[in-house]
Design a protein around this motif. Sequence first.
Motif, PDB file in Angstrom:
ATOM      1  N   GLU A 256     -35.708  27.427  -0.187  1.00 61.86           N
ATOM      2  CA  GLU A 256     -34.831  28.386  -0.853  1.00 61.86           C
ATOM      3  C   GLU A 256     -34.897  29.743  -0.169  1.00 61.86           C
ATOM      4  O   GLU A 256     -33.863  30.403   0.071  1.00 61.86           O
ATOM      5  CB  GLU A 256     -35.226  28.516  -2.315  1.00 61.86           C
ATOM      6  N   LYS A 257     -36.104  30.178   0.192  1.00 61.46           N
ATOM      7  CA  LYS A 257     -36.274  31.469   0.860  1.00 61.46           C
ATOM      8  C   LYS A 257     -35.585  31.466   2.225  1.00 61.46           C
ATOM      9  O   LYS A 257     -34.894  32.448   2.600  1.00 61.46           O
ATOM     10  CB  LYS A 257     -37.771  31.760   1.019  1.00 61.46           C
ATOM     11  N   ALA A 258     -35.742  30.360   2.968  1.00 61.72           N
ATOM     12  CA  ALA A 258     -35.109  30.255   4.290  1.00 61.72           C
ATOM     13  C   ALA A 258     -33.586  30.302   4.173  1.00 61.72           C
ATOM     14  O   ALA A 258     -32.895  30.939   4.987  1.00 61.72           O
ATOM     15  CB  ALA A 258     -35.566  28.967   4.965  1.00 61.72           C
ATOM     16  N   LEU A 261     -32.518  33.903   3.499  1.00 62.94           N
ATOM     17  CA  LEU A 261     -32.673  34.735   4.697  1.00 62.94           C
ATOM     18  C   LEU A 261     -31.585  34.418   5.719  1.00 62.94           C
ATOM     19  O   LEU A 261     -31.034  35.326   6.369  1.00 62.94           O
ATOM     20  CB  LEU A 261     -34.058  34.517   5.314  1.00 62.94           C
ATOM     21  N   TYR A 262     -31.285  33.109   5.893  1.00 65.29           N
ATOM     22  CA  TYR A 262     -30.281  32.709   6.870  1.00 65.29           C
ATOM     23  C   TYR A 262     -28.911  33.269   6.517  1.00 65.29           C
ATOM     24  O   TYR A 262     -28.110  33.623   7.398  1.00 65.29           O
ATOM     25  CB  TYR A 262     -30.232  31.177   6.943  1.00 65.29           C
ATOM     26  N   ASN A 263     -28.631  33.379   5.242  1.00 63.61           N
ATOM     27  CA  ASN A 263     -27.331  33.875   4.796  1.00 63.61           C
ATOM     28  C   ASN A 263     -27.373  35.362   4.442  1.00 63.61           C
ATOM     29  O   ASN A 263     -26.426  35.877   3.848  1.00 63.61           O
ATOM     30  CB  ASN A 263     -26.856  33.072   3.587  1.00 63.61           C
ATOM     31  N   HIS A 264     -28.481  36.028   4.808  1.00 62.92           N
ATOM     32  CA  HIS A 264     -28.630  37.479   4.604  1.00 62.92           C
ATOM     33  C   HIS A 264     -28.434  37.862   3.134  1.00 62.92           C
ATOM     34  O   HIS A 264     -27.788  38.873   2.811  1.00 62.92           O
ATOM     35  CB  HIS A 264     -27.634  38.248   5.487  1.00 62.92           C
ATOM     36  N   ILE A 265     -28.964  37.024   2.279  1.00 63.35           N
ATOM     37  CA  ILE A 265     -28.897  37.309   0.840  1.00 63.35           C
ATOM     38  C   ILE A 265     -30.246  37.866   0.403  1.00 63.35           C
ATOM     39  O   ILE A 265     -31.292  37.274   0.701  1.00 63.35           O
ATOM     40  CB  ILE A 265     -28.566  36.036   0.040  1.00 63.35           C
ATOM     41  N   PRO A 266     -30.268  38.999  -0.283  1.00 60.12           N
ATOM     42  CA  PRO A 266     -31.562  39.557  -0.727  1.00 60.12           C
ATOM     43  C   PRO A 266     -32.316  38.569  -1.622  1.00 60.12           C
ATOM     44  O   PRO A 266     -31.738  37.940  -2.497  1.00 60.12           O
ATOM     45  CB  PRO A 266     -31.160  40.814  -1.497  1.00 60.12           C
TER      46      PRO A 266
END
Length: 319
Positions: A256-258, A261-266
Amino acid sequence: MDISVVIPLFNEEESLPELYKWIDRVMHENNFSYEVIFIDDGSSDSSWSIVESLSSEHSEAKGIQFRRNYGKSAALNVGFDHAQGDVVITMDADLQDSPDEIPDLYNLIAKEGYHLISGWKKKRYDPPSKTIPTKLFNWATRKMSGIYLHDFNCGLKAYDIEVVKSIEVYGEMHRYIPMLAKQAGFDRITEKVVEHRARKYGSSKFGMSRFVNGFLDLVTISFVSKYSKRPMHIFGLIGTLMFVIGFGIVIYLGAEKAYFLYNHIPKRLIADNPLFYIALTTMILGTLLFLAGFLGEMISRNAPDRNVYYVRKKQNLDT
């Protein structure tokens, strides 16, 4: 010898002469060869003096005296060790069990081939404070053991001699002798309605704590009977499942974290998520349980009774 009567006792001086006289009458009326083994569980009254007197007057009366009070299970275990009769009958020393039941109990074992007969005091003379917890205890024991008896804790029982020589009664396991017998392979177990007599002398020596202890012993014997020789099967299974669940949660949180991050979502740190610590704790507990199962397996493999199995019959063997 036809019958061994094993009688644990604790401060029952008033009832012993009457009880022995009653047993002796029943035995002679039915032409039984017999012995009566009194086990004095550290009495502080004159119970032992009475046992000594009975033993000096009657060769069938025998006695064992403990230095202190060890409990009913210990008394029964020692009595079983010394019993010599083809059928062993246990009863309490307080005259609430009737020796008149002995011939029928003997016949059920000796002639009908049962391994164990448990008395069922269908009509009791105990107060509700004792009968209600007893009913709950018996219900729980039936469900956990698969043995459908109404009264597991009845002191009046009859056994084939092989049963008592094959089981070990310890702690407070006297309540669960039918379970111990079944575990040892003696499955012809039934019950017989017996007379319950009002206490004639003294008072009960058992307090309410026996119900708590009884429940704990039930859990213990149920667990030991199933997993004593294969602890890894229970601890290893639960430990592995807990570790897999915890590890799966960690993988989910990482993925979920990856994704965020990949989609530049905080997204907050994984360490700020309470679910992470739940997963970590689950993995640690799973590992500990697995190790407990492994250690238990090592202990079981090195136990002196690891290859003790109860053999019913042998044929054409020298030993």
